[in-house]
Design a protein around this motif. Sequence first.
Motif, mmCIF file in Angstrom:
data_model
loop_
_atom_site.group_PDB
_atom_site.id
_atom_site.type_symbol
_atom_site.label_atom_id
_atom_site.label_comp_id
_atom_site.label_asym_id
_atom_site.label_seq_id
_atom_site.Cartn_x
_atom_site.Cartn_y
_atom_site.Cartn_z
ATOM 1 N N ARG A 68 0.838 -1.214 0.000
ATOM 2 C CA ARG A 68 0.000 0.000 0.000
ATOM 3 C C ARG A 68 0.865 1.253 0.000
ATOM 4 N N LEU A 69 1.900 1.257 0.828
ATOM 5 C CA LEU A 69 2.784 2.416 0.898
ATOM 6 C C LEU A 69 3.515 2.623 -0.426
ATOM 7 N N ALA A 70 4.007 1.541 -1.026
ATOM 8 C CA ALA A 70 4.700 1.668 -2.307
ATOM 9 C C ALA A 70 3.772 2.226 -3.377
ATOM 10 N N GLU A 71 2.526 1.775 -3.394
ATOM 11 C CA GLU A 71 1.569 2.272 -4.376
ATOM 12 C C GLU A 71 1.276 3.764 -4.162
ATOM 13 N N LEU A 72 1.142 4.171 -2.922
ATOM 14 C CA LEU A 72 0.898 5.589 -2.623
ATOM 15 C C LEU A 72 2.090 6.444 -3.035
ATOM 16 N N LEU A 73 3.308 5.969 -2.756
ATOM 17 C CA LEU A 73 4.508 6.709 -3.143
ATOM 18 C C LEU A 73 4.609 6.816 -4.657
ATOM 19 N N ALA A 74 4.323 5.724 -5.351
ATOM 20 C CA ALA A 74 4.401 5.745 -6.808
ATOM 21 C C ALA A 74 3.391 6.717 -7.404
ATOM 22 N N GLU A 86 5.303 0.905 11.268
ATOM 23 C CA GLU A 86 6.124 1.803 10.457
ATOM 24 C C GLU A 86 5.464 2.082 9.110
ATOM 25 N N TYR A 87 5.040 1.038 8.424
ATOM 26 C CA TYR A 87 4.477 1.216 7.093
ATOM 27 C C TYR A 87 3.076 1.805 7.147
ATOM 28 N N PHE A 88 2.297 1.434 8.156
ATOM 29 C CA PHE A 88 0.966 2.015 8.287
ATOM 30 C C PHE A 88 1.063 3.526 8.477
ATOM 31 N N VAL A 89 1.902 3.956 9.417
ATOM 32 C CA VAL A 89 2.033 5.386 9.701
ATOM 33 C C VAL A 89 2.557 6.130 8.480
ATOM 34 N N HIS A 90 3.581 5.587 7.822
ATOM 35 C CA HIS A 90 4.139 6.302 6.671
ATOM 36 C C HIS A 90 3.190 6.293 5.470
ATOM 37 N N ALA A 91 2.398 5.238 5.320
ATOM 38 C CA ALA A 91 1.395 5.260 4.256
ATOM 39 C C ALA A 91 0.407 6.404 4.481
ATOM 40 N N GLU A 92 0.020 6.593 5.735
ATOM 41 C CA GLU A 92 -0.885 7.694 6.044
ATOM 42 C C GLU A 92 -0.178 9.046 5.977
ATOM 43 N N ASP A 93 1.146 9.067 6.209
ATOM 44 C CA ASP A 93 1.909 10.303 6.009
ATOM 45 C C ASP A 93 1.784 10.782 4.573
ATOM 46 N N VAL A 94 1.762 9.847 3.644
ATOM 47 C CA VAL A 94 1.614 10.211 2.236
ATOM 48 C C VAL A 94 0.157 10.521 1.916
ATOM 49 N N ARG A 95 -0.744 9.658 2.345
ATOM 50 C CA ARG A 95 -2.156 9.770 1.965
ATOM 51 C C ARG A 95 -2.807 11.011 2.545
ATOM 52 N N ARG A 96 -2.426 11.384 3.784
ATOM 53 C CA ARG A 96 -3.105 12.499 4.462
ATOM 54 C C ARG A 96 -2.394 13.832 4.308
#
Length: 214
Positions: free
Chosen positions: A11-17, A103-113
């Motif tokens: 999920r995080l990789a997809e959000l970053l991409a 780690e990945y949950f928080v950073h995924a939301e760092d990108v999404r939010r």
Amino acid sequence: MSNHARAERHRLAELLAAAGPQAPTLCSGWTTGDLAAHLVLRERRPDAAAGIRVKPLAGWTARVQEQYAERPYEELLRLFRTGPPVLSPFALPGADEAANVVEYFVHAEDVRRAGEWQPLTVPEGLAETLWRRLPMLARLEAGAKTPVRLVLQHPDGRTVTVARRSADTVRIIGEPGELMLFAYGRGANAVLQVEGPPEAVAALRGRLPIGPID
């Protein structure tokens, strides 16, 4: 056996991409490119990753992260998607799930939010995993900052007492993912309900962001 870390990595990789290398994040001063460099450094350069937590080593960590940030963004995402190399501590059996879910949950939301966002529905299994991890991590992250007695409450009534520093209590109610984001200083971008004396809430807000408040 569930592997929430693997799902959150994807999920995080997809959000970053989708965001590209220059998008803002909730990590103060970091773009998505900086965040991608941090993620790769963390599991591929254990000699430099120590500075993430150990302040005397932070300068070395920053220099290595800058070197990674100079690489093509697509390369960083490929390395992150690939996962840790064989000799990385994160490649040990069970280490990815133990160390990277939050780690990945928080950073995924760092990108999404970082921009406009909608509330997140977290899968039940992941939500329960976040709740189980919350006591230790909230005490480590928020416990050192809160000036008041702080109680984190699950919507089903379960609670975690983070600190007992005054007679005044502030109760933060939210889903496990939202409470985790609050504990990690992302409360300004989390869906929370806050209860407590106004002066205690104001004191807490001065140390840990809160909002929006239902």
